[in-house]
Scaffold this motif. Structure first.
Motif, PDB file in Angstrom:
ATOM      1  N   VAL A 210      -5.760   8.086   2.347  1.00 23.18           N
ATOM      2  CA  VAL A 210      -4.359   7.846   2.704  1.00 23.18           C
ATOM      3  C   VAL A 210      -3.592   7.131   1.600  1.00 23.18           C
ATOM      4  CG1 VAL A 210      -2.842   6.710   4.371  1.00 23.18           C
ATOM      5  CG2 VAL A 210      -4.993   7.740   5.142  1.00 23.18           C
ATOM      6  N   ALA A 211      -2.370   7.585   1.362  1.00 21.85           N
ATOM      7  CA  ALA A 211      -1.402   6.825   0.583  1.00 21.85           C
ATOM      8  C   ALA A 211      -0.429   6.198   1.560  1.00 21.85           C
ATOM      9  CB  ALA A 211      -0.667   7.729  -0.394  1.00 21.85           C
ATOM     10  N   ASP A 212      -0.398   4.869   1.587  1.00 20.93           N
ATOM     11  CA  ASP A 212       0.528   4.128   2.452  1.00 20.93           C
ATOM     12  C   ASP A 212       1.681   3.647   1.579  1.00 20.93           C
ATOM     13  OD1 ASP A 212       1.823   2.594   4.320  1.00 20.93           O
ATOM     14  OD2 ASP A 212       0.290   1.016   4.395  1.00 20.93           O
TER      15      ASP A 212
ATOM     16  N   ALA B 123     -11.026   6.859   5.062  1.00 17.30           N
ATOM     17  CA  ALA B 123     -12.144   6.542   4.180  1.00 17.30           C
ATOM     18  C   ALA B 123     -11.696   5.675   3.010  1.00 17.30           C
ATOM     19  CB  ALA B 123     -12.769   7.840   3.651  1.00 17.30           C
ATOM     20  N   HIS B 124     -10.429   5.857   2.614  1.00 15.21           N
ATOM     21  CA  HIS B 124      -9.892   5.084   1.489  1.00 15.21           C
ATOM     22  C   HIS B 124      -8.378   5.042   1.631  1.00 15.21           C
ATOM     23  CE1 HIS B 124     -10.270   3.252  -2.508  1.00 15.21           C
ATOM     24  NE2 HIS B 124      -9.088   3.806  -2.771  1.00 15.21           N
ATOM     25  N   VAL B 125      -7.767   3.954   1.166  1.00 16.80           N
ATOM     26  CA  VAL B 125      -6.316   3.792   1.259  1.00 16.80           C
ATOM     27  C   VAL B 125      -5.756   3.338  -0.081  1.00 16.80           C
ATOM     28  CG1 VAL B 125      -4.424   2.481   2.312  1.00 16.80           C
ATOM     29  CG2 VAL B 125      -6.338   3.277   3.737  1.00 16.80           C
ATOM     30  N   ILE B 126      -4.718   4.018  -0.533  1.00 14.87           N
ATOM     31  CA  ILE B 126      -3.920   3.565  -1.668  1.00 14.87           C
ATOM     32  C   ILE B 126      -2.641   2.970  -1.097  1.00 14.87           C
ATOM     33  CG2 ILE B 126      -2.612   4.268  -3.711  1.00 14.87           C
ATOM     34  CD1 ILE B 126      -4.654   6.489  -4.123  1.00 14.87           C
ATOM     35  N   ALA B 127      -2.425   1.699  -1.343  1.00 13.78           N
ATOM     36  CA  ALA B 127      -1.263   0.991  -0.805  1.00 13.78           C
ATOM     37  C   ALA B 127      -0.268   0.735  -1.931  1.00 13.78           C
ATOM     38  CB  ALA B 127      -1.696  -0.325  -0.168  1.00 13.78           C
ATOM     39  N   THR B 128       0.962   1.166  -1.745  1.00 15.55           N
ATOM     40  CA  THR B 128       1.986   0.945  -2.760  1.00 15.55           C
ATOM     41  C   THR B 128       3.194   0.242  -2.149  1.00 15.55           C
ATOM     42  OG1 THR B 128       3.363   2.944  -2.512  1.00 15.55           O
ATOM     43  CG2 THR B 128       1.290   3.182  -3.718  1.00 15.55           C
TER      44      THR B 128
ATOM     45  N   MET C 170      -9.603  -0.207  -0.799  1.00 10.44           N
ATOM     46  CA  MET C 170      -8.164  -0.083  -0.997  1.00 10.44           C
ATOM     47  C   MET C 170      -7.802  -0.277  -2.469  1.00 10.44           C
ATOM     48  SD  MET C 170      -6.621  -2.168   2.326  1.00 10.44           S
ATOM     49  CE  MET C 170      -4.956  -1.509   2.163  1.00 10.44           C
ATOM     50  N   ASP C 171      -6.822   0.480  -2.921  1.00  9.94           N
ATOM     51  CA  ASP C 171      -6.218   0.277  -4.237  1.00  9.94           C
ATOM     52  C   ASP C 171      -4.755  -0.085  -4.024  1.00  9.94           C
ATOM     53  OD1 ASP C 171      -8.497   0.963  -5.831  1.00  9.94           O
ATOM     54  OD2 ASP C 171      -8.139   3.073  -5.333  1.00  9.94           O
ATOM     55  N   PHE C 172      -4.231  -0.925  -4.889  1.00 11.78           N
ATOM     56  CA  PHE C 172      -2.871  -1.439  -4.725  1.00 11.78           C
ATOM     57  C   PHE C 172      -2.061  -1.174  -6.000  1.00 11.78           C
ATOM     58  CE2 PHE C 172      -5.761  -3.902  -2.134  1.00 11.78           C
ATOM     59  CZ  PHE C 172      -5.123  -3.970  -0.908  1.00 11.78           C
ATOM     60  N   PHE C 173      -0.838  -0.663  -5.797  1.00 11.58           N
ATOM     61  CA  PHE C 173       0.033  -0.385  -6.931  1.00 11.58           C
ATOM     62  C   PHE C 173       1.461  -0.810  -6.614  1.00 11.58           C
ATOM     63  CE2 PHE C 173      -3.334   2.832  -7.197  1.00 11.58           C
ATOM     64  CZ  PHE C 173      -3.760   2.669  -8.503  1.00 11.58           C
TER      65      PHE C 173
ATOM     66  N   ASP D  97      -2.298   9.247  -7.412  1.00 14.80           N
ATOM     67  CA  ASP D  97      -2.964  10.418  -7.964  1.00 14.80           C
ATOM     68  C   ASP D  97      -3.083  11.476  -6.864  1.00 14.80           C
ATOM     69  OD1 ASP D  97      -4.651  12.359  -8.997  1.00 14.80           O
ATOM     70  OD2 ASP D  97      -6.279  10.975  -9.490  1.00 14.80           O
ATOM     71  N   PRO D  98      -2.496  12.657  -7.044  1.00 11.07           N
ATOM     72  CA  PRO D  98      -2.550  13.686  -5.994  1.00 11.07           C
ATOM     73  C   PRO D  98      -3.964  14.069  -5.580  1.00 11.07           C
ATOM     74  CG  PRO D  98      -0.939  14.272  -7.667  1.00 11.07           C
ATOM     75  CD  PRO D  98      -1.682  13.084  -8.187  1.00 11.07           C
ATOM     76  N   GLU D  99      -4.928  13.904  -6.500  1.00  9.26           N
ATOM     77  CA  GLU D  99      -6.308  14.260  -6.177  1.00  9.26           C
ATOM     78  C   GLU D  99      -7.021  13.176  -5.383  1.00  9.26           C
ATOM     79  OE1 GLU D  99      -7.436  17.287  -6.732  1.00  9.26           O
ATOM     80  OE2 GLU D  99      -5.469  17.728  -7.590  1.00  9.26           O
ATOM     81  N   ALA D 100      -6.402  12.011  -5.273  1.00  4.17           N
ATOM     82  CA  ALA D 100      -7.062  10.881  -4.606  1.00  4.17           C
ATOM     83  C   ALA D 100      -6.723  10.780  -3.133  1.00  4.17           C
ATOM     84  CB  ALA D 100      -6.695   9.580  -5.315  1.00  4.17           C
ATOM     85  N   VAL D 101      -5.754  11.574  -2.656  1.00 13.30           N
ATOM     86  CA  VAL D 101      -5.315  11.465  -1.259  1.00 13.30           C
ATOM     87  C   VAL D 101      -5.181  12.841  -0.623  1.00 13.30           C
ATOM     88  CG1 VAL D 101      -4.058   9.314  -1.726  1.00 13.30           C
ATOM     89  CG2 VAL D 101      -2.848  11.497  -1.834  1.00 13.30           C
ATOM     90  N   ASP D 102      -5.198  12.857   0.699  1.00 14.34           N
ATOM     91  CA  ASP D 102      -4.890  14.081   1.442  1.00 14.34           C
ATOM     92  C   ASP D 102      -3.852  13.824   2.534  1.00 14.34           C
ATOM     93  OD1 ASP D 102      -6.375  12.934   3.655  1.00 14.34           O
ATOM     94  OD2 ASP D 102      -8.204  13.719   2.746  1.00 14.34           O
TER      95      ASP D 102
END
Length: 231
Positions: A22-24, A43-48, A71-74, A83-88
């Protein structure tokens, strides 16, 4: 300590596919991503977030609730750092519908049916639905939730097969109308009251082009309500 997540964010979480990456976008305090990971929904979250201070708080919350390692934070505007390949799955909540539309329009990679879009506008929902239809996104489902005395709607959308919506459908989509949501009568009341006030104000101001759009929307939603009520 229990995670203090709001009902409106839980409504977003309910639409996230199991095991999603997920990209939040506009994560604020990070509670949505933390909840998704705690419950195994993601399974994984990118938080921006556009601002560094809320992102620092999100990092601290993730550490406190044991999800920081997933989680990754930006600090970023919209989806610029994702990254488009990192989320669905992309979740955008807590901002105006026009702003959400601008974020989607600026990220060409989301115009791909492999991505699930979960969108919850605070305002200008008609602008968001208008954009989705014109840009080719299909609204697959909508759900309503009451939180803090306010009604929110959450859209599940995907690129492909979308067609332009009429003015009335931009305020109440066919998918929401068919949902049978128990909050539909209250939602009807809210948008009808808003459209009636808008039409009255524009009529007094004499802007015929704007009046045509809002009057059409009002007439369509009134007809939807009559059919919904069976009268």
């Amino acid at each position: 300590m229990k995670l203090p997540i709001s009902r409106r964010l839980l409504a977003c979480a309910d639409l996230v596919p199991a095991g999603a990456r997920v990209a939040d976008v506009g994560c604020d305090h990070g509670y949505l991503g933390i909840h998704l990971l705690q419950t195994g929904r993601a399974a994984h979250v990118i938080a921006t977030d556009l601002r560094e201070k809320p992102l620092q708080k999100a990092r601290a919350n993730a550490a406190q609730f044991g999800t920081a390692d997933r989680m990754d934070f930006f600090t970023a505007n919209g989806l610029a750092a994702v990254d488009p390949e990192a989320v669905d799955t992309v979740v955008i909540a807590g901002m105006g519908g026009d702003n959400i539309a601008s974020i989607l329009d600026a990220a060409a990679w989301v115009h791909d049916p492999r991505y699930t879009m979960i969108l919850q506008p605070q305002t200008s929902g008609n602008d968001l639905r208008r954009y989705l239809g014109r840009a080719g996104f299909s609204i697959e489902a909508e759900a309503l939730v009451r939180d803090g005395g306010f009604l929110y709607f959450t859209i599940l959308a995907r690129f492909g097969g979308g067609t332009p919506l009429t003015p009335g459908q931009q305020y109440l989509s066919p998918q929401l109308l068919r949902s049978g949501d128990p909050l539909l009568p209250a939602y009807f009341d809210r948008i009808l009251n808003a459209l009636e006030r808008t039409v009255a104000g524009i009529t007094a101001g004499g802007d015929e082009k704007k009046l045509d759009y809002y009057q059409r929307a009002l007439d369509e939603v009134r007809e939807m309500r009559r059919q919904y009520d069976g009268t």
